[in-house]
Design an enzyme around this catalytic site. Structure first.
Site, PDB file in Angstrom:
ATOM      1  CG  ASN A 139       3.407  -0.543   2.549  1.00  0.00           C
ATOM      2  OD1 ASN A 139       4.446  -0.097   2.126  1.00  0.00           O
ATOM      3  ND2 ASN A 139       2.851  -1.608   2.008  1.00  0.00           N
ATOM      4  N   GLY A 140       2.241  -3.275   4.583  1.00  0.00           N
ATOM      5  CA  GLY A 140       2.987  -4.471   4.952  1.00  0.00           C
ATOM      6  C   GLY A 140       2.063  -5.624   5.266  1.00  0.00           C
ATOM      7  N   GLY A 179      -1.602   1.418  -4.838  1.00  0.00           N
ATOM      8  CA  GLY A 179      -2.881   0.847  -4.449  1.00  0.00           C
ATOM      9  C   GLY A 179      -4.037   1.566  -5.081  1.00  0.00           C
ATOM     10  CB  CYS A 224      -0.845   0.043   1.270  1.00  0.00           C
ATOM     11  SG  CYS A 224      -1.891  -1.400   1.497  1.00  0.00           S
ATOM     12  CE1 TYR A 275       4.280  -3.732 -12.318  1.00  0.00           C
ATOM     13  CE2 TYR A 275       3.676  -4.230 -10.054  1.00  0.00           C
ATOM     14  CZ  TYR A 275       3.310  -3.851 -11.332  1.00  0.00           C
ATOM     15  OH  TYR A 275       2.013  -3.584 -11.623  1.00  0.00           O
TER      16      TYR A 275
HETATM   17  P1  AMP Z   1       1.340 -12.276 -14.505  1.00  0.00           P
HETATM   18  O1  AMP Z   1       2.588 -13.021 -14.898  1.00  0.00           O
HETATM   19  O2  AMP Z   1       0.171 -12.558 -15.388  1.00  0.00           O
HETATM   20  O3  AMP Z   1       1.001 -12.501 -13.058  1.00  0.00           O
HETATM   21  O4  AMP Z   1       1.619 -10.724 -14.711  1.00  0.00           O
HETATM   22  C1  AMP Z   1       2.875 -10.180 -14.450  1.00  0.00           C
HETATM   23  C2  AMP Z   1       2.858  -8.700 -14.695  1.00  0.00           C
HETATM   24  O5  AMP Z   1       1.978  -8.059 -13.757  1.00  0.00           O
HETATM   25  C3  AMP Z   1       4.233  -8.106 -14.457  1.00  0.00           C
HETATM   26  O6  AMP Z   1       4.885  -7.893 -15.678  1.00  0.00           O
HETATM   27  C4  AMP Z   1       3.973  -6.813 -13.741  1.00  0.00           C
HETATM   28  O7  AMP Z   1       3.846  -5.779 -14.673  1.00  0.00           O
HETATM   29  C5  AMP Z   1       2.658  -7.029 -13.062  1.00  0.00           C
HETATM   30  N1  AMP Z   1       2.830  -7.480 -11.660  1.00  0.00           N
HETATM   31  C6  AMP Z   1       3.772  -8.287 -11.168  1.00  0.00           C
HETATM   32  N2  AMP Z   1       3.593  -8.495  -9.848  1.00  0.00           N
HETATM   33  C7  AMP Z   1       2.526  -7.797  -9.503  1.00  0.00           C
HETATM   34  C8  AMP Z   1       1.848  -7.598  -8.277  1.00  0.00           C
HETATM   35  N3  AMP Z   1       2.232  -8.196  -7.155  1.00  0.00           N
HETATM   36  N4  AMP Z   1       0.770  -6.794  -8.288  1.00  0.00           N
HETATM   37  C9  AMP Z   1       0.346  -6.209  -9.419  1.00  0.00           C
HETATM   38  N5  AMP Z   1       0.945  -6.359 -10.609  1.00  0.00           N
HETATM   39  C10 AMP Z   1       2.021  -7.146 -10.658  1.00  0.00           C
END
Ligand code: AMP
Length: 469
Positions: free
Chosen positions: A109-110, A34, A5, A254
């Site tokens: 956050n956590g 978030g 968050c 990311y």
């Molecule tokens: P997927 O492999 O379908 O789960 O999607 C991976 C993609 O979603 C990655 O390239 C990131 O851009 C994004 N992503 C990765 N981890 C997360 C996360 N924990 N929450 C939201 N988006 C994520």
């Protein structure tokens, strides 16, 4: 249950000022952390504590009227991340409950891994819970220490933190005072800045930039900060410096915005280094390096500069697509990806392309994305990934996925390449990622990559999955 968050806190010594709008702007800058719900709590000596929370983006939740009603020179705010789990208003934050003759408000956050046990203890003592959040657990624990053992707020925080296992960055508004807390492993980020007579706490430095506040420093892992006599006061938890640091690598890969700097390391530069490392590992001959926008843009620039292969935009992202409706059919789910990303056929057709993405988690996005790219008829597709294979869930708040859902936990890289049906697939290696971040390996949490978690984990712990249409 808690998630990745964004949190904010503002302390202004001029009691006649209202700071809610600045919390709003800071949360606006942290919206990427978030999108499920947002909330702000403010304190004014005459009016006491006011708060307002709602579901959705910060701009959906707050209009002028709500901000004007949130009066006070002290405030905290929260944006909550979407998971496939409980999405309900009760779980939006800040969590607020009575405290002494007033109120306590908390933004977290956590993820506290022993929260079920702590919650059961409190229920046994007669506490009734309104939400599933760890903030509620921590607030009641603080109340208990303060009431039953007659402790000061700082001593209560110290006593509570001794019992918390997991990750936490907290902003707390209690009795007209603002506190910021960072867990002793430093899993989640938290920093402090100043603007005139205001101090600002926030998850990421980008929140300071948007209100033109001057970054002062990161909160030290295991530190509690508060503000008195126009100064930042600091209390170090007993556990500070006694446990292994475990900064979350995924913030750099990311999660965080590239224009933020966390624990002295700029996210954009780290992602550029990720691209350079990918080039060292996979020096491919191609016509273009193309990022999956937006998070992979710096890595693609890094690869392009290191290789001399031109950087090209091959996928255009619609930046205005928010949450799409829940999509029951495969056809609709594919439509969701098309809504967000569209390949430029003229730029890709007949070309050898290197496509760079930040991570593969469940693998569903990559499959849909590559299907789209293939429609544009490139001659070759080489897919490079800026995060090593995610083989195990995160229990500290990233809500990646359960082990069953993680593609790299169930298939080898060759098998994944076959499933994606591309010319080559290359993940960054763990040592190369550590090099790119530039922090000692020992100071990072790499649990989702090597299953070496920084804390004990309860046997019955369950992993959560993030929401994505
Ligand atoms: P997927 O492999 O379908 O789960 O999607 C991976 C993609 O979603 C990655 O390239 C990131 O851009 C994004 N992503 C990765 N981890 C997360 C996360 N924990 N929450 C939201 N988006 C994520």
């Amino acid at each position: 249950m808690e998630d990745k968050c964004g949190i904010v806190g503002i302390h202004c010594k001029d009691e006649s000022k209202n700071v809610a709008s600045f919390v709003y702007y800071c949360l606006y800058a942290l919206q990427h952390r978030g999108q499920e719900s947002a909330g702000i709590a403010t304190f004014n000596p005459d009016k006491g504590l006011n708060y307002y929370c709602g579901m959705g983006l910060i701009t959906d939740v707050f209009r002028d009227y709500e901000i004007q009603n949130l009066q006070g020179s002290m405030a905290i705010g929260h944006v909550r991340y979407s998971t496939t789990g409980q999405s309900k208003l009760e779980n939006s934050q800040p969590f607020v409950t009575d405290f002494d003759d007033g109120f306590i408000a908390m933004a977290h956050n956590g993820d506290i891994v022993n929260s079920s046990e702590l919650r059961d203890e409190l229920i046994g003592e007669g506490y009734e819970f309104k939400s599933d959040t760890d903030s509620e657990v921590i607030c009641y624990m603080l109340k208990k220490e303060h009431y039953d053992n007659n402790k000061t707020i700082i001593d209560s925080i110290e006593a509570v933190c001794k019992k918390l296992v997991g990750s936490y960055a907290l902003t707390i508004l209690v009795n007209g005072e603002l506190y910021g807390v960072r867990d002793p492993m430093g899993i989640k980020p938290l920093a402090v800045a100043q603007r005139g007579d205001e101090y600002i706490l926030a998850s990421e430095t980008v929140a300071f930039d948007v209100i033109n506040a001057k970054y002062i420093r990161d909160i030290v892992p295991g530190e509690v900060v508060y503000f008195e006599d126009d100064e930042i006061k600091s209390h170090m938890l007993e556990s500070a410096g006694k446990c292994k640091l475990s900064h979350c690598m995924f913030e750099y890969v990311y999660f965080a915005r590239p224009d933020s700097t966390i624990d002295g390391i700029n996210v954009y530069q780290t992602r550029m280094h990720i691209g350079e490392q990918l080039h060292k590992l996979y020096p491919i001959d191609a016509d273009f390096v193309i990022p999956v926008p937006d998070s992979s843009i710096p890595a693609a620039i890094g690869y392009s500069r290191a290789s001399g292969i031109p950087y090209g935009e091959g996928l255009i992202k619609n930046r205005y697509v928010g949450r799409t409706f829940i999509m029951p059919t495969q056809e609709e789910r594919e439509l969701a990806v098309r809504l967000k990303l569209n390949p430029i056929k003229e730029a890709i057709k007949g070309k050898k392309i290197i496509l760079i993405d930040d991570s593969i988690v469940r693998g569903t996005t990559s499959k849909q994305l590559l299907d789209l790219v293939k429609e544009a008829e490139p001659e070759e597709i080489h897919f490079l990934v800026g995060c090593p294979p995610v083989v195990s869930p995160c229990y500290y708040g990233v809500a990646m996925a359960t082990k069953k859902e993680l593609i790299a936990a169930n298939y080898s890289v060759d098998e994944i390449q076959d499933q994606l049906d591309i010319d080559s697939l290359g993940y960054i290696t763990l040592p190369a990622l550590v090099d790119a971040i530039g922090m000692p390996k020992e100071d990072l949490c790499l649990g989702c990559l090597n299953e070496e978690y920084p804390t004990e984990l309860p046997d019955d712990i369950e992993a959560e999955t993030y929401y994505k249409p």
